[in-house]
Write a protein that holds these residues in place. Structure first.
Motif, PDB file in Angstrom:
ATOM      1  N   TRP A 282      56.183  49.005  34.207  1.00  0.00           N
ATOM      2  CA  TRP A 282      55.248  48.801  35.319  1.00  0.00           C
ATOM      3  C   TRP A 282      53.972  48.117  34.826  1.00  0.00           C
ATOM      4  O   TRP A 282      53.499  47.153  35.420  1.00  0.00           O
ATOM      5  N   SER A 283      53.438  48.621  33.736  1.00  0.00           N
ATOM      6  CA  SER A 283      52.205  48.056  33.193  1.00  0.00           C
ATOM      7  C   SER A 283      52.421  46.651  32.654  1.00  0.00           C
ATOM      8  O   SER A 283      51.590  45.754  32.841  1.00  0.00           O
TER       9      SER A 283
ATOM     10  N   ARG B  58      46.325  56.665  30.586  1.00  0.00           N
ATOM     11  CA  ARG B  58      47.689  56.110  30.636  1.00  0.00           C
ATOM     12  C   ARG B  58      48.412  56.430  29.332  1.00  0.00           C
ATOM     13  O   ARG B  58      47.807  56.412  28.250  1.00  0.00           O
TER      14      ARG B  58
ATOM     15  N   ASN C  27      44.071  53.960  34.031  1.00  0.00           N
ATOM     16  CA  ASN C  27      44.415  53.338  35.300  1.00  0.00           C
ATOM     17  C   ASN C  27      43.280  53.584  36.274  1.00  0.00           C
ATOM     18  O   ASN C  27      42.769  54.705  36.382  1.00  0.00           O
TER      19      ASN C  27
ATOM     20  N   SER D 197      46.342  49.763  42.174  1.00  0.00           N
ATOM     21  CA  SER D 197      45.755  50.357  40.979  1.00  0.00           C
ATOM     22  C   SER D 197      45.871  49.345  39.844  1.00  0.00           C
ATOM     23  O   SER D 197      46.689  48.421  39.896  1.00  0.00           O
TER      24      SER D 197
ATOM     25  N   ASP E 284      45.744  48.837  35.480  1.00  0.00           N
ATOM     26  CA  ASP E 284      45.661  49.336  34.107  1.00  0.00           C
ATOM     27  C   ASP E 284      44.610  48.553  33.333  1.00  0.00           C
ATOM     28  O   ASP E 284      44.625  47.308  33.339  1.00  0.00           O
TER      29      ASP E 284
ATOM     30  N   GLN F 183      52.638  44.207  35.519  1.00  0.00           N
ATOM     31  CA  GLN F 183      51.308  43.956  36.075  1.00  0.00           C
ATOM     32  C   GLN F 183      50.517  43.013  35.176  1.00  0.00           C
ATOM     33  O   GLN F 183      49.860  42.087  35.658  1.00  0.00           O
TER      34      GLN F 183
ATOM     35  N   PRO G 103      50.219  55.423  38.502  1.00  0.00           N
ATOM     36  CA  PRO G 103      51.591  55.069  38.123  1.00  0.00           C
ATOM     37  C   PRO G 103      52.146  56.049  37.104  1.00  0.00           C
ATOM     38  O   PRO G 103      51.419  56.831  36.504  1.00  0.00           O
ATOM     39  N   THR G 104      53.450  56.013  36.914  1.00  0.00           N
ATOM     40  CA  THR G 104      54.087  56.856  35.910  1.00  0.00           C
ATOM     41  C   THR G 104      53.772  56.297  34.522  1.00  0.00           C
ATOM     42  O   THR G 104      53.118  55.277  34.361  1.00  0.00           O
TER      43      THR G 104
END
Length: 546
Positions: A319-320, A284, A230, A255, A257, A323, A313-314
């Motif tokens: 989330w990834s 990540r 990330n 941010s 990835d 994105q 990010p977690t």
């Protein structure tokens, strides 16, 4: 009198011939010449002495700056004590897989010898990189950035930035590449990376200087071996503008990835108070998370970096994934040519074939291997493209890898899949493992039409983006998930499809796609270069001159 007139007519004739020749020469696309000497040298990127691969004494290697359609003449001298090859991540080599620089197409450059690559960045723009493709050389360096700017007069969908920076980041190991290769050759898996490098340096080892109020372009590539990362800049937003040769919708991210082998371009405006800020790259989907930093330095800075670097990010996949789905093609922007990118309606073309590609990690003959549709690739004694050209039997067999996974146990094979020139196909990458996969297709940009969790089925096509998905050359597949791409097979050649996880690639997670045209025409494919290195069963044969 008549003789004088004839002589005058001849002079006029030759004058116009001269003008014609000069105009043709002037109209030719420009040439850029590079001479590179590849050596070993001591490097200390994580504070430990290592044997690095240097190009002209540099780690990372020199950056290639070019313009659409430029001809790149790169003479590479191999001063190592072992064979060496360079490949060009994302360059499409139109009609010219002879220059791809992987062992399936090229003989390695022997120690003490040189080879001159003749490349044209035909109809391309964007951000890419080169890297050493043999053995485990990539773990020692030898990589560098490639920038292809638009030709003058071709509109670019954002104002010229005040500066253009390349960031080559990736995981790194303190062990020398020979030790890492020995671990894999012994049938074992690699240890966890020891750190992350940014342009060849560790924590706060690299500084990017900006002027307050100006906007800069950052070209970010993941040149690592095993880890997604990330990317973020403390206190600053990033406007995405390009992905591997495609202008994108200019979404803003805090941010980003970046998976193995991928490249992104973002615009960053220095609109914060005048001080220094962290540029952060963190791993990540790893435990623990590995982090490294560089410095964004305002030229009128009133203070150095302070506090802890901002967190990323977690480890959650959603989330990834979301994105990744937000990255879209800018349909109104021109690509390498003045016509808008959206003029190619990929979603209105019927596919004629579906290839399902499933990765796996079988143990074969007591050693850890990696496979595609149960086939773990082993290199032949002769590069496949050269064997195909000379019609040398017994090197490979077409159809040595199936179009679909069969769920069987892994086995060793020099896997080559046949494909027809000008076909429009669907490839579905299926990942039943609990790690993120990253796949690259040499010679092509493809459309990432869909990705999701679970098992792919024909009903998954209902969720495809058939209007404005981005075209790129490397794509991720999340754990227990699938990713689908559309590819127009408009580039004849022998093309590598591989995992960008370098241990997986080295231990068999790759195959070759032979895109074939029966026409045997220069219109479809350039002939074998007269300087082609010949090895294996092709040693001593003659190439036809250009």
């Amino acid at each position: 009198m008549e003789m004088r007139q004839n002589r005058g007519l001849c002079l006029i004739f030759f004058f116009f011939i001269f003008l014609f020749v000069v105009s043709c020469v002037n109209a030719e696309d420009p040439y850029r010449f590079f001479t590179w000497n590849v050596t070993y040298g001591d490097i200390y990127p994580l504070g430990v002495k290592q044997q690095g691969i240097l190009i002209n004494g540099q780690f990372p290697g020199p950056k290639i700056d070019s313009v659409t359609n430029d001809n790149l003449i790169i003479s590479v001298f191999n001063s190592l004590d072992e064979p060496f090859l360079l490949s060009w991540n994302g360059l499409q080599h139109r009609r010219n897989s002879w220059q791809d620089g992987v062992y399936g197409t090229n003989c390695p450059i022997p120690p003490g010898q040189n080879f001159t690559y003749v490349l044209q960045v035909k109809d391309q723009i964007g951000s890419f990189f080169y890297y050493p493709s043999l053995a485990f050389h990539k773990a020692a360096g030898g990589f560098g950035g490639i920038t292809i700017l638009s030709r003058p007069g071709i509109p670019v969908p954002f104002p010229p930035p005040a500066g253009d920076y390349t960031i080559l980041a990736g995981d790194w190991f303190k062990k020398n590449h020979t030790d890492l290769k020995a671990i894999l050759d012994g049938g074992n898996t690699l240890p966890a990376p020891d750190g992350i490098l940014i342009n060849g340096r560790g924590w706060n080892g690299y500084t990017f200087t900006v002027n307050q109020g100006s906007t800069y372009r950052f070209r970010i590539s993941n040149v690592g071996l095993a880890t997604s990362f990330n990317f973020r800049i403390q206190g600053h937003k990033m406007q995405l503008v390009e992905v591997e040769g495609s202008h994108t919708l200019q979404n803003t991210y805090s941010s980003l990835d970046v998976h193995l082998g991928q490249s992104y371009s973002v615009l960053v405006t220095a609109d914060q108070p005048a001080q220094d800020y962290y540029i952060v790259v963190s791993s990540r989907f790893t435990d623990p998370v590995i982090t490294s930093t560089a410095i964004l330095h305002y030229s009128n800075s009133a203070g150095s970096v302070s506090g802890a670097p901002p967190g990323g990010p977690t480890t959650e996949i959603d989330w990834s994934l979301n994105q990744a789905r937000s990255v879209r093609w800018n349909l109104t922007a021109s690509g390498p040519r003045p016509n808008p990118q959206g003029s190619y309606h990929y979603g209105m073309i019927n596919t004629t074939r579906t290839i399902r590609v499933a990765n796996s990690a079988p143990v074969i003959n007591g050693k850890q291997r990696y496979a595609v549709n149960s086939v773990s690739f082993i290199p032949a004694d002769t590069p496949l493209k050269i064997a195909d050209y000379f019609k040398i039997s017994g090197v490979f067999n077409l159809g040595s890898i199936p179009d679909n996974p069969n769920g069987g146990g892994g086995y060793l094979q020099t896997s080559v899949m046949a494909a027809d020139f000008r076909a429009f196909i669907e490839i579905v990458f299926e990942n039943s493992e609990n790690t993120v996969q990253s796949w690259h297709v040499d010679g092509y940009a493809f459309f990432v039409v869909g990705m999701d969790g679970g098992q792919w089925s024909s009903n998954s096509r209902l969720s495809y983006n058939l209007r404005d998905t981005v075209a790129r050359s490397t794509v991720q597949v999340y754990p227990m998930s699938w990713t689908a791409i559309y590819v127009a097979l408009d580039n004849v050649g022998m093309w590598n499809i591989r995992s960008e996880d370098w241990a997986r690639q080295y231990l068999g997670q790759q195959f070759y796609l032979r895109v074939y045209s029966p026409a045997n025409s220069w219109r479809d494919e350039y002939p074998i270069p007269k300087n082609a290195l010949l090895c294996g069963r092709a040693a001593g044969r003659k190439t036809r001159p250009l």
